[in-house]
Design an enzyme around this catalytic site. Structure first.
Site, PDB file in Angstrom:
ATOM      1  N   HIS A  39      22.490  43.429   7.530  1.00 37.58           N
ATOM      2  CA  HIS A  39      23.555  42.861   6.707  1.00 37.58           C
ATOM      3  C   HIS A  39      23.999  43.966   5.750  1.00 37.58           C
ATOM      4  O   HIS A  39      23.189  44.796   5.343  1.00 37.58           O
ATOM      5  CB  HIS A  39      23.028  41.650   5.933  1.00 37.58           C
ATOM      6  CG  HIS A  39      24.042  41.043   5.019  1.00 37.58           C
ATOM      7  ND1 HIS A  39      25.225  40.519   5.479  1.00 37.58           N
ATOM      8  CD2 HIS A  39      24.059  40.900   3.660  1.00 37.58           C
ATOM      9  CE1 HIS A  39      25.926  40.061   4.447  1.00 37.58           C
ATOM     10  NE2 HIS A  39      25.240  40.284   3.336  1.00 37.58           N
ATOM     11  N   CYS A 129      30.560  42.180   8.225  1.00 40.51           N
ATOM     12  CA  CYS A 129      30.195  42.555   6.858  1.00 40.51           C
ATOM     13  C   CYS A 129      30.211  44.070   6.655  1.00 40.51           C
ATOM     14  O   CYS A 129      30.537  44.549   5.571  1.00 40.51           O
ATOM     15  CB  CYS A 129      28.851  41.941   6.453  1.00 40.51           C
ATOM     16  SG  CYS A 129      27.486  42.324   7.552  1.00 40.51           S
TER      17      CYS A 129
END
Length: 178
Positions: A39, A129
Site C-alpha cells: 500500500h 494508490c
C-alpha cells in the site's frame, strides 16, 4: 536519496517520539507492506499521511482489505501513519526520484491538501494508490506494481492463447480422415 531507500521499520506507538521511524520528510512516498501487496501513502508531516481508502469502509481501512483491491472508488484521507501501518512494516521509498523530478515540497503538500476528503476513481491497474501518491509527488502517476500485474496478465493471456491454438491444432489433426 539512498539513505531513504530500503529503510524498513515498524510504526512506533511511543507518543514521545517526535519523528516517526524511517524519518520521513514531507512529500516522501511511504511504502507499507501488507501481507499480499504494498500500500502507498504520501507523508504530509507531523506523523500524518494522505492515502486512499475504500469509499464504503471506515477511515481505518486504508486499502488494507482484499475488498479494496476490487473497489472502483476511493477516498483520499489524511490519517496518522502509525494507525495506517498498524502491525505491518513500512519504509520511505522515493524510488522514482532517479527518473522523475519531484515537485517542490510546498506544491506536493498543497496538491495533497486539496484532495483530502475527495472521492477518486480507483483501478488496480490504471489508477491505484501508488499512481495517486506519485501523481502528487511528481505530477505524473507511476506504478511498478501495476506494470508487473499487467505483465503477469499478459503472460497468462499469451499462455492461454497458445494452449487454445495448440488445442485447436490438435483437434483438427484428430478430425482428419485417413
Amino acid at each position: 536519496m539512498d539513505k531513504q531507500k530500503g529503510h524498513s521499520t515498524m510504526a512506533s506507538n511511543d507518543p514521545h517520539l517526535l519523528d516517526p521511524p524511517g524519518d520521513p520528510q514531507p512529500g516522501d512516498l511511504i511504502e507499507i507492506f501488507r501481507p499480499a501487496y504494498q500500500h502507498w501513502a504520501l507523508y504530509l508531516g507531523d506523523g500524518y499521511i494522505i492515502n486512499l481508502t475504500p469509499v464504503d469502509e471506515g477511515p481505518a481501512a486504508a486499502m488494507s482489505s482484499v475488498k479494496s483491491v476490487f473497489s472502483r472508488k476511493a477516498v483520499a484521507r489524511m490519517q496518522l501513519l502509525k494507525e495506517v501501518v498498524g502491525g505491518d512494516s513500512y519504509r520511505v521509498n522515493n524510488k522514482y526520484d532517479d527518473d522523475h523530478t519531484p515537485l517542490p515540497v510546498s506544491e506536493i503538500i498543497q496538491r495533497a491538501q486539496v484532495l483530502i476528503g475527495q472521492e477518486v476513481s480507483y483501478d488496480l491497474l490504471g489508477s491505484n494508490c501508488e499512481h495517486f501518491v506519485t501523481l502528487l509527488r511528481y505530477g505524473e502517476g507511476v506504478s511498478e506494481q501495476a506494470t508487473r500485474a499487467i505483465g503477469a496478465i499478459g503472460l497468462v493471456t499469451a499462455a492461454a492463447s497458445a494452449f487454445s491454438v495448440l488445442g485447436l491444432i490438435n483437434n483438427r489433426s484428430r478430425n482428419r480422415p485417413f
